[in-house]
Design a protein around this motif. Sequence first.
Motif, PDB file in Angstrom:
ATOM      1  N   VAL A  31       0.865  -1.178   0.000  1.00  0.00           N
ATOM      2  CA  VAL A  31       0.000   0.000   0.000  1.00  0.00           C
ATOM      3  C   VAL A  31       0.902   1.228   0.000  1.00  0.00           C
ATOM      4  O   VAL A  31       1.772   1.373   0.862  1.00  0.00           O
ATOM      5  CB  VAL A  31      -0.941   0.020   1.229  1.00  0.00           C
ATOM      6  N   TYR A  32       0.709   2.088  -0.992  1.00  0.00           N
ATOM      7  CA  TYR A  32       1.479   3.326  -1.105  1.00  0.00           C
ATOM      8  C   TYR A  32       0.602   4.480  -0.638  1.00  0.00           C
ATOM      9  O   TYR A  32      -0.569   4.559  -0.985  1.00  0.00           O
ATOM     10  CB  TYR A  32       1.887   3.575  -2.567  1.00  0.00           C
ATOM     11  N   GLY A  33       1.196   5.371   0.138  1.00  0.00           N
ATOM     12  CA  GLY A  33       0.437   6.514   0.623  1.00  0.00           C
ATOM     13  C   GLY A  33       1.355   7.573   1.176  1.00  0.00           C
ATOM     14  O   GLY A  33       2.572   7.524   0.979  1.00  0.00           O
ATOM     15  N   ALA A  34       0.777   8.527   1.887  1.00  0.00           N
ATOM     16  CA  ALA A  34       1.545   9.624   2.474  1.00  0.00           C
ATOM     17  C   ALA A  34       0.898  10.037   3.783  1.00  0.00           C
ATOM     18  O   ALA A  34      -0.276   9.742   4.017  1.00  0.00           O
ATOM     19  CB  ALA A  34       1.600  10.805   1.503  1.00  0.00           C
ATOM     20  N   GLU A  35       1.681  10.701   4.606  1.00  0.00           N
ATOM     21  CA  GLU A  35       1.157  11.206   5.879  1.00  0.00           C
ATOM     22  C   GLU A  35      -0.007  12.156   5.612  1.00  0.00           C
ATOM     23  O   GLU A  35      -1.036  12.086   6.249  1.00  0.00           O
ATOM     24  CB  GLU A  35       2.253  11.949   6.646  1.00  0.00           C
ATOM     25  N   GLU A  36       0.193  13.052   4.643  1.00  0.00           N
ATOM     26  CA  GLU A  36      -0.841  14.035   4.312  1.00  0.00           C
ATOM     27  C   GLU A  36      -1.880  13.378   3.415  1.00  0.00           C
ATOM     28  O   GLU A  36      -1.541  12.706   2.449  1.00  0.00           O
ATOM     29  CB  GLU A  36      -0.189  15.210   3.576  1.00  0.00           C
ATOM     30  N   LYS A  37      -3.141  13.555   3.743  1.00  0.00           N
ATOM     31  CA  LYS A  37      -4.214  12.973   2.925  1.00  0.00           C
ATOM     32  C   LYS A  37      -4.331  13.739   1.619  1.00  0.00           C
ATOM     33  O   LYS A  37      -4.080  14.935   1.560  1.00  0.00           O
ATOM     34  CB  LYS A  37      -5.556  13.059   3.673  1.00  0.00           C
ATOM     35  N   CYS A  38      -4.735  13.026   0.573  1.00  0.00           N
ATOM     36  CA  CYS A  38      -4.947  13.694  -0.712  1.00  0.00           C
ATOM     37  C   CYS A  38      -6.167  14.619  -0.587  1.00  0.00           C
ATOM     38  O   CYS A  38      -7.022  14.409   0.273  1.00  0.00           O
ATOM     39  CB  CYS A  38      -5.129  12.682  -1.836  1.00  0.00           C
ATOM     40  N   ALA A  39      -6.225  15.610  -1.455  1.00  0.00           N
ATOM     41  CA  ALA A  39      -7.280  16.620  -1.369  1.00  0.00           C
ATOM     42  C   ALA A  39      -8.680  16.022  -1.403  1.00  0.00           C
ATOM     43  O   ALA A  39      -9.580  16.484  -0.708  1.00  0.00           O
ATOM     44  CB  ALA A  39      -7.106  17.630  -2.489  1.00  0.00           C
ATOM     45  N   SER A  40      -8.878  14.977  -2.195  1.00  0.00           N
ATOM     46  CA  SER A  40     -10.215  14.387  -2.301  1.00  0.00           C
ATOM     47  C   SER A  40     -10.467  13.322  -1.232  1.00  0.00           C
ATOM     48  O   SER A  40     -11.499  12.678  -1.229  1.00  0.00           O
ATOM     49  CB  SER A  40     -10.409  13.791  -3.701  1.00  0.00           C
ATOM     50  N   ILE A  66       4.317   1.742   2.080  1.00  0.00           N
ATOM     51  CA  ILE A  66       5.392   2.586   1.561  1.00  0.00           C
ATOM     52  C   ILE A  66       4.916   4.037   1.545  1.00  0.00           C
ATOM     53  O   ILE A  66       3.895   4.357   0.937  1.00  0.00           O
ATOM     54  CB  ILE A  66       5.797   2.166   0.119  1.00  0.00           C
ATOM     55  N   ASP A  67       5.671   4.890   2.221  1.00  0.00           N
ATOM     56  CA  ASP A  67       5.377   6.325   2.225  1.00  0.00           C
ATOM     57  C   ASP A  67       5.967   6.914   0.944  1.00  0.00           C
ATOM     58  O   ASP A  67       7.171   6.790   0.698  1.00  0.00           O
ATOM     59  CB  ASP A  67       6.012   6.980   3.453  1.00  0.00           C
ATOM     60  N   ILE A  68       5.126   7.529   0.117  1.00  0.00           N
ATOM     61  CA  ILE A  68       5.604   8.029  -1.181  1.00  0.00           C
ATOM     62  C   ILE A  68       6.604   9.172  -1.041  1.00  0.00           C
ATOM     63  O   ILE A  68       7.335   9.469  -1.982  1.00  0.00           O
ATOM     64  CB  ILE A  68       4.436   8.443  -2.108  1.00  0.00           C
ATOM     65  N   ASP A  69       6.660   9.809   0.120  1.00  0.00           N
ATOM     66  CA  ASP A  69       7.631  10.884   0.329  1.00  0.00           C
ATOM     67  C   ASP A  69       9.007  10.341   0.696  1.00  0.00           C
ATOM     68  O   ASP A  69      10.009  11.028   0.538  1.00  0.00           O
ATOM     69  CB  ASP A  69       7.124  11.856   1.400  1.00  0.00           C
ATOM     70  N   VAL A  70       9.059   9.102   1.198  1.00  0.00           N
ATOM     71  CA  VAL A  70      10.331   8.426   1.513  1.00  0.00           C
ATOM     72  C   VAL A  70      10.204   6.948   1.101  1.00  0.00           C
ATOM     73  O   VAL A  70      10.095   6.074   1.947  1.00  0.00           O
ATOM     74  CB  VAL A  70      10.718   8.561   3.002  1.00  0.00           C
ATOM     75  N   VAL A  74      -1.236  -2.502  -4.363  1.00  0.00           N
ATOM     76  CA  VAL A  74      -0.606  -3.329  -5.380  1.00  0.00           C
ATOM     77  C   VAL A  74      -0.497  -4.751  -4.842  1.00  0.00           C
ATOM     78  O   VAL A  74       0.007  -4.973  -3.741  1.00  0.00           O
ATOM     79  CB  VAL A  74       0.794  -2.779  -5.751  1.00  0.00           C
ATOM     80  N   LEU A  75      -0.999  -5.703  -5.624  1.00  0.00           N
ATOM     81  CA  LEU A  75      -0.906  -7.128  -5.279  1.00  0.00           C
ATOM     82  C   LEU A  75       0.128  -7.730  -6.217  1.00  0.00           C
ATOM     83  O   LEU A  75      -0.096  -7.794  -7.430  1.00  0.00           O
ATOM     84  CB  LEU A  75      -2.261  -7.814  -5.463  1.00  0.00           C
ATOM     85  N   GLY A  76       1.270  -8.140  -5.663  1.00  0.00           N
ATOM     86  CA  GLY A  76       2.361  -8.618  -6.513  1.00  0.00           C
ATOM     87  C   GLY A  76       2.842  -7.474  -7.369  1.00  0.00           C
ATOM     88  O   GLY A  76       3.400  -6.513  -6.864  1.00  0.00           O
ATOM     89  N   ASN A  77       2.577  -7.552  -8.675  1.00  0.00           N
ATOM     90  CA  ASN A  77       2.958  -6.481  -9.602  1.00  0.00           C
ATOM     91  C   ASN A  77       1.755  -5.802 -10.240  1.00  0.00           C
ATOM     92  O   ASN A  77       1.888  -5.086 -11.211  1.00  0.00           O
ATOM     93  CB  ASN A  77       3.857  -7.051 -10.717  1.00  0.00           C
ATOM     94  N   GLU A  78       0.556  -6.065  -9.697  1.00  0.00           N
ATOM     95  CA  GLU A  78      -0.670  -5.541 -10.302  1.00  0.00           C
ATOM     96  C   GLU A  78      -1.352  -4.538  -9.377  1.00  0.00           C
ATOM     97  O   GLU A  78      -1.599  -4.824  -8.204  1.00  0.00           O
ATOM     98  CB  GLU A  78      -1.640  -6.693 -10.583  1.00  0.00           C
ATOM     99  N   LYS A 106      14.234   0.716  -3.193  1.00  0.00           N
ATOM    100  CA  LYS A 106      13.759  -0.256  -4.187  1.00  0.00           C
ATOM    101  C   LYS A 106      13.185   0.490  -5.383  1.00  0.00           C
ATOM    102  O   LYS A 106      12.332   1.370  -5.240  1.00  0.00           O
ATOM    103  CB  LYS A 106      12.690  -1.170  -3.593  1.00  0.00           C
ATOM    104  N   GLU A 107      13.637   0.090  -6.564  1.00  0.00           N
ATOM    105  CA  GLU A 107      13.215   0.750  -7.800  1.00  0.00           C
ATOM    106  C   GLU A 107      11.694   0.759  -7.976  1.00  0.00           C
ATOM    107  O   GLU A 107      11.108   1.760  -8.369  1.00  0.00           O
ATOM    108  CB  GLU A 107      13.881   0.046  -8.981  1.00  0.00           C
ATOM    109  N   VAL A 108      11.041  -0.357  -7.658  1.00  0.00           N
ATOM    110  CA  VAL A 108       9.589  -0.454  -7.839  1.00  0.00           C
ATOM    111  C   VAL A 108       8.859   0.543  -6.928  1.00  0.00           C
ATOM    112  O   VAL A 108       7.889   1.186  -7.353  1.00  0.00           O
ATOM    113  CB  VAL A 108       9.084  -1.897  -7.620  1.00  0.00           C
ATOM    114  N   HIS A 109       9.333   0.718  -5.704  1.00  0.00           N
ATOM    115  CA  HIS A 109       8.696   1.665  -4.783  1.00  0.00           C
ATOM    116  C   HIS A 109       8.893   3.105  -5.270  1.00  0.00           C
ATOM    117  O   HIS A 109       7.967   3.918  -5.207  1.00  0.00           O
ATOM    118  CB  HIS A 109       9.253   1.512  -3.373  1.00  0.00           C
ATOM    119  N   ILE A 110      10.076   3.392  -5.761  1.00  0.00           N
ATOM    120  CA  ILE A 110      10.358   4.733  -6.280  1.00  0.00           C
ATOM    121  C   ILE A 110       9.471   5.011  -7.490  1.00  0.00           C
ATOM    122  O   ILE A 110       8.899   6.091  -7.624  1.00  0.00           O
ATOM    123  CB  ILE A 110      11.859   4.870  -6.645  1.00  0.00           C
ATOM    124  N   LYS A 111       9.312   4.003  -8.369  1.00  0.00           N
ATOM    125  CA  LYS A 111       8.489   4.163  -9.579  1.00  0.00           C
ATOM    126  C   LYS A 111       7.041   4.499  -9.210  1.00  0.00           C
ATOM    127  O   LYS A 111       6.466   5.454  -9.726  1.00  0.00           O
ATOM    128  CB  LYS A 111       8.540   2.883 -10.418  1.00  0.00           C
TER     129      LYS A 111
END
Length: 106
Positions: free
Chosen positions: A10-19, A51-55, A80-84, A59-64
């Motif tokens: 699960v990718y996200g950030a501390e700050e919630k997205c606007a929506s 994975i926090d998108i700000d840090v 993301v489940l596996g690569n999907e 790993k290349e996949v996380h950065i991508k």
Amino acid sequence: MEEHNLKITVYGAEEKCASCIHLPSAKETMEWLEAAVLRKFPELDFQFEYIDIDVPGEKEVHIKYAELIKADEFFYPLVVLGNEVIAEGNPNLKEVFKKIEHASNE
């Protein structure tokens, strides 16, 4: 049924997205999703990762994925489940469960 090791990131950030102001944080979403998935599929072996998108780490996949989210290609939390990519924004459990069932039968 054959035992699978299914990785959910699960990718996200501390700050919630606007929506997402009235929705749980990305980390809370991952915790909720983990509890629901483990209840629904007790026979499967899961690995959950946040994975926090700000840090995103090194790993290349996380950065991508972090860069794609920041470029507005995806909403977060991104699941993301596996690569999907199986969900973005507010995940729909029914859809997530369908994707897990499909992946576990492969």
